[in-house]
Design a protein around this motif. Structure first.
Motif, mmCIF file in Angstrom:
data_model
loop_
_atom_site.group_PDB
_atom_site.id
_atom_site.type_symbol
_atom_site.label_atom_id
_atom_site.label_comp_id
_atom_site.label_asym_id
_atom_site.label_seq_id
_atom_site.Cartn_x
_atom_site.Cartn_y
_atom_site.Cartn_z
ATOM 1 N N GLN A 272 0.630 45.388 28.800
ATOM 2 C CA GLN A 272 1.470 46.504 28.374
ATOM 3 C C GLN A 272 2.948 46.144 28.431
ATOM 4 O OE1 GLN A 272 0.162 49.145 31.421
ATOM 5 N NE2 GLN A 272 -1.345 50.146 30.133
ATOM 6 N N LYS A 273 3.316 45.349 29.432
ATOM 7 C CA LYS A 273 4.711 44.971 29.659
ATOM 8 C C LYS A 273 4.839 43.447 29.714
ATOM 9 C CE LYS A 273 6.218 49.260 30.400
ATOM 10 N NZ LYS A 273 7.284 49.916 29.600
ATOM 11 N N VAL A 274 6.060 42.980 29.510
ATOM 12 C CA VAL A 274 6.355 41.550 29.666
ATOM 13 C C VAL A 274 7.596 41.409 30.536
ATOM 14 C CG1 VAL A 274 5.326 40.837 27.476
ATOM 15 C CG2 VAL A 274 7.729 41.509 27.536
ATOM 16 N N THR A 275 7.736 40.242 31.157
ATOM 17 C CA THR A 275 8.904 39.938 31.973
ATOM 18 C C THR A 275 9.242 38.460 31.810
ATOM 19 O OG1 THR A 275 9.840 39.926 34.213
ATOM 20 C CG2 THR A 275 7.508 39.441 34.020
ATOM 21 N N ARG A 276 10.508 38.129 32.007
ATOM 22 C CA ARG A 276 10.953 36.723 31.970
ATOM 23 C C ARG A 276 11.586 36.373 33.307
ATOM 24 N NH1 ARG A 276 8.451 34.067 28.542
ATOM 25 N NH2 ARG A 276 10.092 32.487 28.547
ATOM 26 N N ILE A 277 11.091 36.986 34.381
ATOM 27 C CA ILE A 277 11.717 36.848 35.684
ATOM 28 C C ILE A 277 11.716 35.403 36.187
ATOM 29 C CG2 ILE A 277 9.687 37.257 37.145
ATOM 30 C CD1 ILE A 277 13.108 38.926 37.588
ATOM 31 N N VAL B 89 6.454 36.533 45.255
ATOM 32 C CA VAL B 89 6.838 36.595 46.667
ATOM 33 C C VAL B 89 7.350 35.250 47.153
ATOM 34 C CG1 VAL B 89 5.911 36.833 49.010
ATOM 35 C CG2 VAL B 89 5.373 38.547 47.268
ATOM 36 N N LEU B 90 6.615 34.189 46.878
ATOM 37 C CA LEU B 90 7.009 32.867 47.371
ATOM 38 C C LEU B 90 8.310 32.379 46.736
ATOM 39 C CD1 LEU B 90 3.606 30.949 47.603
ATOM 40 C CD2 LEU B 90 4.812 32.232 49.376
ATOM 41 N N MET B 91 8.608 32.858 45.517
ATOM 42 C CA MET B 91 9.823 32.433 44.830
ATOM 43 C C MET B 91 10.935 33.478 44.931
ATOM 44 S SD MET B 91 8.116 30.393 41.623
ATOM 45 C CE MET B 91 9.559 29.349 41.313
ATOM 46 N N GLY B 92 10.675 34.540 45.726
ATOM 47 C CA GLY B 92 11.725 35.484 46.089
ATOM 48 C C GLY B 92 12.204 36.428 45.015
ATOM 49 N N GLN C 221 12.676 42.177 41.932
ATOM 50 C CA GLN C 221 13.342 42.238 40.630
ATOM 51 C C GLN C 221 12.379 42.523 39.480
ATOM 52 O OE1 GLN C 221 15.868 38.710 40.040
ATOM 53 N NE2 GLN C 221 15.665 38.296 42.229
ATOM 54 N N VAL C 222 11.075 42.427 39.744
ATOM 55 C CA VAL C 222 10.099 42.488 38.657
ATOM 56 C C VAL C 222 10.102 43.829 37.941
ATOM 57 C CG1 VAL C 222 7.637 42.383 38.091
ATOM 58 C CG2 VAL C 222 8.621 40.718 39.674
ATOM 59 N N ALA C 223 10.061 44.930 38.680
ATOM 60 C CA ALA C 223 9.924 46.252 38.069
ATOM 61 C C ALA C 223 11.042 46.537 37.063
ATOM 62 C CB ALA C 223 9.892 47.333 39.149
ATOM 63 N N ARG C 224 12.279 46.182 37.416
ATOM 64 C CA ARG C 224 13.396 46.481 36.505
ATOM 65 C C ARG C 224 13.559 45.435 35.410
ATOM 66 N NH1 ARG C 224 16.046 45.271 41.438
ATOM 67 N NH2 ARG C 224 17.274 43.341 41.397
#
Length: 432
Positions: free
Chosen positions: A120-125, A398-401, A405-408
């Motif tokens: 449903q969503k994508v991220t480039r975190i 989590v391991l990469m800290g 930031q993911v949700a936003r």
């Protein structure tokens, strides 16, 4: 709507409440709570009133203060990566790194990942980050699952499989291989046929290292996604992990997935474990003793019908023939030692959850989880594998800290996904 469902599921998990108890705590009808937890594409799904959402947040905040989780100096405010660190490093080598609180926190991150995992969503975190996938042992599901999880966070993957094609076959040490690879990539996922070998990789580097299986040792991410699956299945049925009856079936001697899972489950309260295996493939004694010390009930039997009777969860495993020592045989492990539909219908409950880490042997007469259960809604193996993506995404984040930031960072996916991944999936398997 998925944020609403995630909030409610997380609250029930953290408060350790069934749906009945949670609805009573909120002062609402159970039927109302059920409609708030339904997938958004369900015709009976309803939006939760804003006031209820605020009340849930207040309850969670009070609970954190009451337990000391929100007080300075308790250590609970530290980043999750620090709380589960392996020798001070952001690495996942063993389930022993977790306590119940840190597990619940990781599951909350996995819940946040669900819209991404469900297309449903994508991220480039993690854009620009590179994962080194080192599998010195054959793998399909685990290797692809880790790779897909990293890519869904915006990273890229460098893949290698097989010992004979690596420099280690030429005599290079684990230390050298780990140190060199760490100069190329930002995180490592390692599977190796020898127990303890992944820990050697980890000692040679400061970047995140994840144990994807070390021989007959552990498979921590598999156990975490298994427990996450059990919790989600129980949430759907209004049950708790505390007090549950788990039957583990098959090769319990060499099955690293059950070794890790039984240790995680032992963090909960009042469980009953029935360990079903022939004498030659019984659970290692040190694990039986560890679980018993935590106050759980343990029964061991070689009778499949006796062992499965009344179980809330049946976790079957295949025989790990590749790990047998010279001269070991399958004595007492006959084709009748098969979890099939006739047996499940005869001795299991209507809401028993059937699980397997896969691959399973689907050939006729195989002593494994039978394919004649494929259309049984109790079969959770595909929901189990699907859950591997959000759980492994959570581990990477989590391991990469970057978990905060993911949700936003999310935006809507630009492609259309099917309503169900498989043509035979049940309604509750849908991509909501």
């Amino acid at each position: 709507m998925s944020q609403q469902q995630d909030l409610l599921r997380d609250a029930m998990r953290r408060l350790n409440l069934t749906r009945d108890a949670f609805s009573e705590r909120l002062g609402v009808r159970r039927r109302a709570l059920d409609t708030w937890l339904l997938p958004s594409d369900s015709s009976e799904s309803r939006a939760m009133p804003e006031m209820v959402g605020k009340f849930v947040a207040e309850i969670l905040q009070r609970e954190a203060l009451d337990t000391g989780a929100g007080l300075a100096g308790t250590g609970q405010q530290r980043p999750l990566a620090q709380r589960i660190a392996a020798e001070g490093k952001p690495q996942l080598l063993s389930v022993a790194q977790f306590d119940r609180g840190s597990l619940e926190d990781l599951f909350h991150v996995a819940d946040v990942m669900q819209p991404i995992a469900r297309r449903q969503k994508v991220t480039r975190i993690l854009e620009g980050a590179v994962l080194g996938s080192l599998f010195f042992e054959a793998s399909t599901r685990t290797r692809v699952s880790f790779g897909a999880a990293f890519c869904r966070l915006g990273g890229t993957v460098c893949d290698t499989t097989g010992f004979t094609f690596s420099s280690m076959a030429k005599g290079e040490s684990i230390y050298d291989t780990s140190r060199v690879m760490s100069g190329y990539v930002d995180a490592l996922v390692v599977r190796h046929p020898e127990q303890g070998s992944v820990a050697e990789f980890a000692r040679a580097t400061n970047i995140p290292v994840i144990n994807a299986g070390d021989g007959p040792g552990e498979h921590p991410s598999q156990a975490i996604l298994d427990l996450y699956t059990i919790q989600r299945e129980f949430s759907r049925m209004g049950k708790l992990v505390d007090g549950t009856h788990v039957a583990m079936v098959g090769d319990l001697k060499y099955g690293r997935t059950v070794h890790s899972l039984i240790r995680l489950l032992s963090l909960y309260r009042g469980l009953k474990f029935t360990l079903v295996a022939p004498p030659s493939l019984e659970m290692p004694a040190y694990l039986v003793e560890l679980v018993a010390r935590n106050g759980h009930v343990i029964e061991q039997t070689s009778s499949l019908a006796q062992g499965l009777r009344g179980a809330d969860v049946v976790y079957a495993t295949r025989v790990q023939k590749e790990r047998f020592a010279n001269g070991e045989t399958l004595e007492g492990y006959t084709p009748e030692f098969q979890v099939c539909k006739a047996l499940v219908d005869a001795v299991c409950k209507p809401d028993t959850i059937l699980m397997h880490p896969l691959p399973r042997d689907g050939r006729p007469g195989a002593n494994d989880l039978s394919v004649d259960l494929n259309h049984d809604p109790r079969l959770a193996i595909f929901r189990q594998t699907d859950n591997g993506i959000p759980v492994r995404m959570a581990i990477f984040a989590v391991l990469m800290g970057v978990e905060q930031q993911v949700a936003r960072s999310m935006r809507d996916a630009g492609w259309r996904s099917p309503a169900h991944i498989g043509p035979d999936d049940a309604d509750f398997d849908g991509l909501d």
